[in-house]
Write a protein that holds these residues in place. Structure first.
Motif, mmCIF file in Angstrom:
data_model
loop_
_atom_site.group_PDB
_atom_site.id
_atom_site.type_symbol
_atom_site.label_atom_id
_atom_site.label_comp_id
_atom_site.label_asym_id
_atom_site.label_seq_id
_atom_site.Cartn_x
_atom_site.Cartn_y
_atom_site.Cartn_z
ATOM 1 N N LEU A 26 -12.936 -32.351 -22.135
ATOM 2 C CA LEU A 26 -12.760 -32.914 -20.919
ATOM 3 C C LEU A 26 -13.805 -34.018 -20.746
ATOM 4 O O LEU A 26 -13.505 -34.816 -20.025
ATOM 5 N N PHE A 27 -15.254 -33.533 -20.813
ATOM 6 C CA PHE A 27 -16.342 -34.333 -20.428
ATOM 7 C C PHE A 27 -16.053 -35.741 -21.217
ATOM 8 O O PHE A 27 -16.407 -36.785 -20.741
ATOM 9 N N ALA A 28 -15.808 -35.582 -22.703
ATOM 10 C CA ALA A 28 -16.005 -36.762 -23.592
ATOM 11 C C ALA A 28 -14.613 -37.650 -23.016
ATOM 12 O O ALA A 28 -14.597 -38.928 -23.371
ATOM 13 N N ALA A 29 -13.568 -37.198 -22.561
ATOM 14 C CA ALA A 29 -12.394 -37.806 -22.046
ATOM 15 C C ALA A 29 -12.762 -38.304 -20.631
ATOM 16 O O ALA A 29 -11.854 -39.334 -20.029
ATOM 17 N N GLY A 30 -13.893 -38.219 -19.952
ATOM 18 C CA GLY A 30 -13.987 -38.671 -18.896
ATOM 19 C C GLY A 30 -13.239 -37.967 -17.573
ATOM 20 O O GLY A 30 -13.071 -38.859 -16.555
ATOM 21 N N GLU A 31 -12.916 -37.006 -17.736
ATOM 22 C CA GLU A 31 -12.039 -36.089 -17.038
ATOM 23 C C GLU A 31 -12.578 -35.280 -15.950
ATOM 24 O O GLU A 31 -11.797 -34.803 -15.146
ATOM 25 N N VAL A 32 -14.064 -35.439 -16.023
ATOM 26 C CA VAL A 32 -14.823 -34.402 -15.069
ATOM 27 C C VAL A 32 -15.695 -35.491 -14.379
ATOM 28 O O VAL A 32 -16.629 -36.230 -14.669
ATOM 29 N N ASP A 33 -15.519 -35.212 -12.709
ATOM 30 C CA ASP A 33 -16.365 -35.815 -11.894
ATOM 31 C C ASP A 33 -17.646 -35.358 -11.346
ATOM 32 O O ASP A 33 -18.596 -35.847 -11.248
ATOM 33 N N ALA A 34 -17.308 -33.908 -11.403
ATOM 34 C CA ALA A 34 -18.597 -32.873 -11.046
ATOM 35 C C ALA A 34 -18.424 -31.666 -11.444
ATOM 36 O O ALA A 34 -17.023 -31.272 -11.730
ATOM 37 N N VAL A 35 -19.440 -30.970 -11.538
ATOM 38 C CA VAL A 35 -19.463 -29.464 -12.112
ATOM 39 C C VAL A 35 -19.985 -28.512 -10.714
ATOM 40 O O VAL A 35 -21.042 -28.849 -10.500
ATOM 41 N N LEU A 36 -19.109 -27.627 -10.385
ATOM 42 C CA LEU A 36 -19.629 -26.902 -9.129
ATOM 43 C C LEU A 36 -19.628 -25.433 -9.651
ATOM 44 O O LEU A 36 -18.662 -24.943 -10.018
ATOM 45 N N VAL A 37 -20.819 -24.775 -9.703
ATOM 46 C CA VAL A 37 -20.921 -23.124 -9.937
ATOM 47 C C VAL A 37 -21.706 -22.481 -8.978
ATOM 48 O O VAL A 37 -22.322 -22.974 -8.114
ATOM 49 N N GLY A 38 -21.717 -21.278 -9.097
ATOM 50 C CA GLY A 38 -22.538 -20.422 -8.086
ATOM 51 C C GLY A 38 -23.677 -19.995 -8.694
ATOM 52 O O GLY A 38 -24.053 -20.759 -9.863
ATOM 53 N N ALA A 39 -24.359 -19.020 -8.471
ATOM 54 C CA ALA A 39 -25.664 -18.483 -8.929
ATOM 55 C C ALA A 39 -25.766 -16.804 -8.652
ATOM 56 O O ALA A 39 -25.257 -16.462 -7.707
ATOM 57 N N ASP A 40 -26.365 -16.192 -9.491
ATOM 58 C CA ASP A 40 -26.698 -14.705 -9.364
ATOM 59 C C ASP A 40 -28.038 -14.512 -8.993
ATOM 60 O O ASP A 40 -28.432 -13.484 -8.162
ATOM 61 N N ARG A 41 -29.033 -15.701 -9.364
ATOM 62 C CA ARG A 41 -30.263 -15.366 -8.850
ATOM 63 C C ARG A 41 -30.974 -16.829 -9.223
ATOM 64 O O ARG A 41 -30.551 -17.580 -10.103
ATOM 65 N N ILE A 42 -31.732 -17.510 -8.179
ATOM 66 C CA ILE A 42 -32.510 -18.717 -8.402
ATOM 67 C C ILE A 42 -33.903 -18.330 -8.230
ATOM 68 O O ILE A 42 -34.353 -17.733 -7.357
ATOM 69 N N ALA A 43 -34.662 -18.768 -9.443
ATOM 70 C CA ALA A 43 -36.132 -18.406 -9.497
ATOM 71 C C ALA A 43 -36.648 -19.355 -8.724
ATOM 72 O O ALA A 43 -36.316 -20.385 -7.930
ATOM 73 N N ALA A 44 -38.052 -19.074 -8.513
ATOM 74 C CA ALA A 44 -38.895 -19.910 -7.534
ATOM 75 C C ALA A 44 -38.926 -21.533 -8.025
ATOM 76 O O ALA A 44 -39.193 -22.384 -7.154
ATOM 77 N N ASP A 45 -38.899 -21.633 -9.250
ATOM 78 C CA ASP A 45 -39.008 -22.923 -9.784
ATOM 79 C C ASP A 45 -37.838 -23.815 -9.990
ATOM 80 O O ASP A 45 -37.636 -24.990 -10.205
ATOM 81 N N GLY A 46 -36.612 -22.834 -9.238
ATOM 82 C CA GLY A 46 -35.341 -23.513 -9.246
ATOM 83 C C GLY A 46 -34.470 -23.358 -10.677
ATOM 84 O O GLY A 46 -33.336 -23.918 -10.585
ATOM 85 N N SER A 47 -34.793 -22.334 -11.475
ATOM 86 C CA SER A 47 -33.998 -22.148 -12.497
ATOM 87 C C SER A 47 -32.915 -21.215 -11.940
ATOM 88 O O SER A 47 -33.166 -20.188 -11.120
ATOM 89 N N VAL A 48 -31.704 -21.286 -12.371
ATOM 90 C CA VAL A 48 -30.609 -20.737 -12.095
ATOM 91 C C VAL A 48 -29.870 -19.728 -12.969
ATOM 92 O O VAL A 48 -29.484 -20.247 -14.217
ATOM 93 N N ALA A 49 -29.833 -18.502 -12.796
ATOM 94 C CA ALA A 49 -28.975 -17.588 -13.715
ATOM 95 C C ALA A 49 -27.777 -17.310 -13.041
ATOM 96 O O ALA A 49 -27.340 -17.190 -11.831
ATOM 97 N N ASN A 50 -26.842 -17.661 -13.887
ATOM 98 C CA ASN A 50 -25.388 -17.689 -13.346
ATOM 99 C C ASN A 50 -24.669 -17.174 -14.621
ATOM 100 O O ASN A 50 -25.147 -16.702 -15.525
ATOM 101 N N LYS A 51 -23.117 -16.847 -14.422
ATOM 102 C CA LYS A 51 -22.518 -16.284 -15.428
ATOM 103 C C LYS A 51 -22.428 -17.270 -16.765
ATOM 104 O O LYS A 51 -22.489 -18.374 -16.901
ATOM 105 N N VAL A 52 -22.737 -16.378 -17.837
ATOM 106 C CA VAL A 52 -23.028 -16.843 -19.119
ATOM 107 C C VAL A 52 -21.786 -17.917 -19.483
ATOM 108 O O VAL A 52 -20.697 -17.908 -19.444
ATOM 109 N N GLY A 53 -22.479 -19.152 -19.742
ATOM 110 C CA GLY A 53 -21.440 -20.323 -20.144
ATOM 111 C C GLY A 53 -21.895 -21.195 -19.204
ATOM 112 O O GLY A 53 -21.602 -22.508 -19.527
ATOM 113 N N THR A 54 -22.711 -21.064 -18.220
ATOM 114 C CA THR A 54 -22.973 -22.070 -17.352
ATOM 115 C C THR A 54 -23.902 -23.146 -17.795
ATOM 116 O O THR A 54 -23.927 -24.188 -17.739
#
Length: 380
Positions: free
Chosen positions: A239-267
Motif C-alpha cells: 500500500l505504501f509503495a503504491a502511494g495509497e496511504v496518506d497517514a498512519v494513526l495508531v494508539g498506545a498502551d504506554r508512552i515512555a518519558a523519552d517519547g517511545s511508544v509501546a503499542n500492539k505488535v506490528g506498529t
C-alpha cells in the motif's frame, strides 16, 4: 465470578457502544463488560461480581485497550470494596493483569487511593466504597472528554499535515469506542474526519494473531458507514509503495518519558514503512498513557502472550479442538514468539496527539512540558 448473557442491537443506525458499565441489581453491585472476544459474531456481556472474574476478563482480552483497562481497573477496586472483599488483594491482582498497559495501574491506583483516603477520614467501609466508585466514575467521564478533545486536536493536525481532505488513513489494532469511555483514540480522530467529510478510505490492518483490526475496527467502521478496506498486516508495504496511504494513526498502551511508544505488535514496522515513504505517523493517546516513570522504550515491560494464539486460530461461534481452544494451524509442539506489543522510538513518530494538545517533534522535554502544563491546569 462472571456470568454472561447475549444482547441484540439494530445496526441500521450507529448507536453508542457500551464497553463497560456499573450496575446495581438486587443481588448486589456488578461490573458489566462487553466480551470483545465474541465480536463481531455476537454481542455478549460478561457480568463480573468480583475482581478475579474481571482479571480473567482482562487477561482473556474480553476487556482490552489501554484507556478502557484503566477504567476497568478503577471499577474493579470499587467492586471489591462494595462487596466487602480484600481491596488490597484485588488492587494488586488487577494492576498485574496486563503489565504493559500503564492505564490499568493508573486506574487501580486512583480508586485505591480514594478508598483509603475516605476510610482514614471516616472509618466507614461503605463511605470508602462509595469514594472508590466515585473515583472510577470520574475517570470514566474524564476519558470520554479526553476522547472528544483528542478527536478535535487530531483532526486539526490532519488538516495541517494533509490540506485538502480526502484522507487515506491506515490504522492498526482497535482504538475506538471499544477501548474507551468515549469514541476512542486514533479511531476517534478517524471518525471525526469521516463526519467532517474528510475521510476517503480507512485501511484496516488485520492485526495478527488476535485479529483486533478484522474483528473490532472493521466492526466499528461498518457501524459508522465508513469507506474501509481490510488488509493482512504484511500487505501494508505494498500500500505504501503504491502511494495509497496518506497517514498512519495508531494508539498506545504506554508512552515512555523519552517519547517511545509501546503499542500492539506490528506498529513498529508501520512506523519504519511510514518514515521510508515520507508518510506522517501519528500516535493518539490520553495523558494517562504517558508514564514519565519509565525512562525509555527499553525499560517498558513487554507482555508475552501464550503461544497457542499464534499456532491456533479461534473464530467466534465455530467449534474448536486445539490446546488453546482453537483450530491448529502449525505442527504440534511448534514454539511461537508472541509479544503483545512492540516499541516505536520517538524519532519515527511524527506527532503524539493528547487531550491537552499535540507534541511534535516528539522529545522527552516536550512531553514533560505537556504533562506539567496539564498538571498546572488541573491544580488551578
Amino acid at each position: 465470578m462472571a456470568d454472561q448473557y447475549a444482547r441484540s442491537r439494530e445496526h441500521s443506525e450507529p448507536t453508542e457502544i457500551s464497553a463497560i458499565r456499573w450496575d446495581e441489581p438486587p443481588e448486589g453491585p456488578v461490573l458489566v463488560v462487553l466480551d470483545q472476544t465474541r465480536l463481531p459474531a455476537e454481542e455478549v456481556e460478561l457480568v463480573c461480581t468480583d475482581a478475579p472474574a474481571l482479571v480473567e476478563a482482562i487477561r482473556s482480552l474480553a476487556v482490552r485497550g489501554a484507556p478502557l483497562l484503566g477504567i476497568a481497573g478503577a471499577y474493579g477496586v470499587a467492586l471489591a470494596a462494595a462487596r466487602g472483599f480484600d481491596v488490597e488483594e484485588a488492587a494488586a491482582a488487577l494492576a498485574a493483569a496486563r503489565p504493559t498497559a500503564v492505564n490499568l495501574a493508573v486506574g487501580v491506583h486512583r480508586a485505591r487511593t480514594a478508598y483509603h483516603a475516605a476510610l482514614a477520614e471516616t472509618g466507614d467501609q461503605d463511605k470508602a466504597a462509595e469514594a472508590a466508585l466515585a473515583a472510577a466514575r470520574t475517570l470514566h467521564r474524564q476519558d470520554a472528554e479526553a476522547s472528544r478533545r483528542m478527536a478535535g486536536h487530531g483532526l486539526a493536525l490532519l488538516e495541517e499535515l494533509l490540506p485538502g481532505g480526502g484522507h487515506r488513513i491506515l490504522t492498526h489494532c482497535n482504538t475506538g469506542a471499544l477501548i474507551s469511555g468515549g469514541q476512542g483514540t486514533a479511531f476517534g480522530v478517524v471518525l471525526a474526519a469521516h463526519r467532517a467529510g474528510r475521510l476517503r478510505r480507512l485501511w484496516v490492518d488485520e492485526t495478527r494473531p488476535m485479529l483486533q483490526g478484522a474483528r473490532l475496527t472493521a466492526y466499528e467502521a461498518a457501524r459508522h458507514g465508513m469507506a474501509y478496506t481490510l488488509l493482512t498486516d504484511d500487505a501494508a508495504g505494498s500500500l505504501f509503495a503504491a502511494g495509497e496511504v496518506d497517514a498512519v494513526l495508531v494508539g498506545a498502551d504506554r508512552i515512555a518519558a523519552d517519547g517511545s511508544v509501546a503499542n500492539k505488535v506490528g506498529t513498529y514496522p508501520l512506523a519504519v514503512l511510514a518514515r521510508y515513504h515520507h508518510v506522517p505517523f501519528v500516535v493518539v493517546a490520553p495523558l494517562t498513557t504517558v508514564d514519565l516513570g519509565t525512562p525509555d522504550g527499553a525499560s517498558i515491560e513487554i507482555e508475552q502472550r501464550p503461544g497457542h494464539e499464534v499456532t491456533e486460530i479461534t473464530v467466534p461461534q465455530v467449534p474448536v479442538a486445539g490446546l488453546g481452544g482453537g483450530t491448529p494451524v502449525a505442527p504440534l509442539g511448534t514454539q511461537a514468539y508472541n509479544p503483545a506489543f512492540d516499541v516505536t522510538p520517538p524519532e519515527l513518530v511524527t506527532a503524539i496527539v493528547t487531550e491537552e494538545g499535540v507534541v511534535s517533534p516528539v522529545t522527552g522535554e516536550a512531553l514533560d512540558e505537556l504533562c506539567a502544563r496539564s498538571r498546572r491546569v488541573t491544580m488551578g
